[in-house]
Design an enzyme around this catalytic site. Structure first.
Site, PDB file in Angstrom:
ATOM      1  N   GLU A 154      -6.981  23.305   4.137  1.00 42.72           N
ATOM      2  CA  GLU A 154      -8.290  23.969   4.091  1.00 42.72           C
ATOM      3  C   GLU A 154      -9.398  22.919   4.192  1.00 42.72           C
ATOM      4  OE1 GLU A 154     -10.493  23.569   1.438  1.00 42.72           O
ATOM      5  OE2 GLU A 154      -9.187  22.385   0.145  1.00 42.72           O
ATOM      6  N   LYS A 157     -16.163  23.956   1.997  1.00 41.54           N
ATOM      7  CA  LYS A 157     -17.176  23.328   1.150  1.00 41.54           C
ATOM      8  C   LYS A 157     -17.571  24.312   0.054  1.00 41.54           C
ATOM      9  CE  LYS A 157     -20.209  22.596   4.414  1.00 41.54           C
ATOM     10  NZ  LYS A 157     -19.520  23.062   5.612  1.00 41.54           N
ATOM     11  N   GLU A 158     -17.506  23.879  -1.185  1.00 37.15           N
ATOM     12  CA  GLU A 158     -17.944  24.755  -2.274  1.00 37.15           C
ATOM     13  C   GLU A 158     -19.419  25.087  -2.068  1.00 37.15           C
ATOM     14  OE1 GLU A 158     -16.703  24.095  -6.286  1.00 37.15           O
ATOM     15  OE2 GLU A 158     -15.136  22.707  -5.642  1.00 37.15           O
ATOM     16  N   ILE A 256     -24.917  11.366   4.430  1.00 38.30           N
ATOM     17  CA  ILE A 256     -25.564  10.061   4.230  1.00 38.30           C
ATOM     18  C   ILE A 256     -26.837  10.245   3.399  1.00 38.30           C
ATOM     19  CG2 ILE A 256     -24.557   8.892   6.235  1.00 38.30           C
ATOM     20  CD1 ILE A 256     -27.234   9.369   7.707  1.00 38.30           C
ATOM     21  N   GLY A 259     -27.578   9.194  -3.656  1.00 35.29           N
ATOM     22  CA  GLY A 259     -27.666   9.970  -4.884  1.00 35.29           C
ATOM     23  C   GLY A 259     -26.954   9.289  -6.030  1.00 35.29           C
ATOM     24  N   CYS A 266     -12.279  17.636  -4.872  1.00 31.78           N
ATOM     25  CA  CYS A 266     -11.602  17.120  -3.669  1.00 31.78           C
ATOM     26  C   CYS A 266     -11.758  15.613  -3.473  1.00 31.78           C
ATOM     27  CB  CYS A 266     -12.118  17.853  -2.433  1.00 31.78           C
ATOM     28  SG  CYS A 266     -11.692  19.604  -2.410  1.00 31.78           S
TER      29      CYS A 266
END
Length: 440
Positions: A154, A157-158, A256, A259, A266
């Site tokens: 799979e 993306k959450e 990119i 943060g 994951c």
């Protein structure tokens, strides 16, 4: 088609629901009776935009059902997906005990030809291991039943999982038998109408593709985070540099954003597992070890900035935290930077007032009833009598807040922005002392 989805967690529930949405009959299986009872009552135990509505109407229309009875699910399904967890072992390798337990259950109850699909993220060679496990059980039963094992990783993306499943960038099918590959191709036809997105390869290549994709994305994040330190030291602005390099089509803008480090279920787990695979094969994963170490250090960058401003001892100080989930549009706090940051601030003596639009229950479960951590009713409630605000998750509602209200509510107009959501020049004009990542 008749499908069994064994494991009704994030991947299994989203995948099963989306297959049902396209007209298939799906049975979601889980060994947690409480979770199955919730799902039968249309209570979705995870936060994912759009999922609640899809579960409700597909269950109502009879295409989606939930059970703890794996025997029933196996015997009534042609395709059986394994979508259980593969948590990291102490050495970083993926723990396959749940995957192999499901494989044994399938082998115990199958009566005719089945396609067994590894949906879980699993190390290279797992399809062969599942095949071997099923064969051993069938031999013990004294029966000869044909089956195939397919790898179908799979890429969800959450926060955008429904969209990702319904309109995928690619559909990877790892199959060593053309017959099984053709059945999976037919299953995915509804998701493949506009462009040819199905890529068929060997099972081992499919298993590696999943790890390689996540490791590449984690590498991009760690690269931009490490570069942000050099930008601060030299007077460059990482936000401008990001635009400069992102405009190159070979690099692109995605992943990119500087943060406070990556988290979630994951990237941390898969980078560790890939490192372990390198080591198992007597190879040195220099790049991936650096990616992991940079991310670990990046989670402390904002804490270092707080201590640089207030001093090492934070006793008696209170900090407002905006955002607890590892990313927006999810309540997932697995490996979230917020956990590392809050624990470090509390260890230094600080009090915390935290708010997140979706992850409050999860945060209360993780932190428990610590006297130094208070959970606010909204973002502005978190600011009351706080000495500074730390923005840790870039939820949309935090992007354009009422800055005058923030300034009036905080004891001191100080913001530590871990996601570079605000413009330094504007914040200075508004009278804030403003710290961000890779900008001066």
């Amino acid at each position: 088609m008749n499908i069994a989805m064994v494991g009704s967690g994030y991947v299994g529930l989203v995948s099963g629901t989306c297959f049902a949405e396209m007209g298939n009959r799906v049975i979601c299986v889980d060994n947690d009776p409480r979770k199955i009872e919730m799902l039968k009552n249309n209570i979705v135990p995870i936060y994912e935009p759009g999922l609640q509505e899809l579960v409700e109407h597909n269950a109502r229309d009879g295409r989606l059902s939930f059970t703890t009875d794996i025997a029933e699910a196996v015997q009534s399904s042609q395709i059986i997906f394994i979508a259980v967890g593969t948590p990291p072992d102490e050495d970083g390798s993926a723990d396959l005990q749940y995957v192999l337990a499901v494989a044994r259950d399938i082998a115990r109850y199958m009566q005719d030809y089945k396609i067994i699909v590894d949906k879980s993220t699993v190390p290279v060679g797992t399809a062969d291991l599942v095949r071997k496990t099923v064969k051993e059980i069938l031999q013990d039963r004294g029966v000869d039943i044909d089956f195939d094992v397919v790898s179908n990783p799979e890429f969800l993306k959450e926060g955008a999982a429904i969209e990702d499943f319904m309109r995928p960038d690619r559909i990877i099918i790892g199959a060593d038998n053309p017959r099984a590959a053709e059945v999976l191709r037919e299953l995915y036809l509804s998701f493949n109408k506009v462009n040819e997105r199905i890529i068929i390869m060997s099972t081992r290549s499919a298993e590696m593709t999943k790890y390689a994709a996540n490791a590449m994305l984690a590498t991009k994040i760690s690269f931009i985070n490490e570069l942000s330190h050099l930008c601060e030291a030299t007077g460059a602005d990482i936000s401008e540099v990001r635009i400069g390099i992102g405009s190159d089509s070979r690099i692109g803008y995605k992943f990119i954003y500087p943060g406070v480090g990556y988290g979630g279920s994951c990237f941390p787990k898969d980078v560790k597992a890939l490192i372990h695979m390198f080591q198992e094969n007597n190879l040195n994963p220099q790049l991936l070890e650096a990616v992991e170490e940079i991310n670990k250090e990046q989670k402390m960058v904002l804490v270092d900035k707080v201590k640089s401003h207030f001093g090492e001892n934070l006793q008696g100080l209170t900090f407002a935290i905006w955002g607890l989930s590892f990313k927006p549009k999810t309540d997932d706090m697995r490996e979230a930077p917020s956990i590392t940051i809050i624990n470090a601030l509390v260890d230094a003596g600080a009090n915390i007032q935290a708010y997140d639009p979706a992850a409050m229950n999860e945060a209360k479960r993780i932190f428990g009833s610590q006297p130094k951590i208070h959970f606010a009713t909204d973002e502005y409630d978190a600011l009351k009598d706080a000495d500074a605000m730390l923005l840790l998750t870039e939820w949309h509602q935090f992007r354009y807040p009422d800055f005058e209200k923030i300034k009036a509510t905080l004891r001191q107009p100080i913001i530590f922005d871990g996601r570079n959501q605000y413009e330094p020049k504007m914040m200075k004009e508004l009278g804030f002392k403003y710290y961000s990542i890779g900008r001066v």
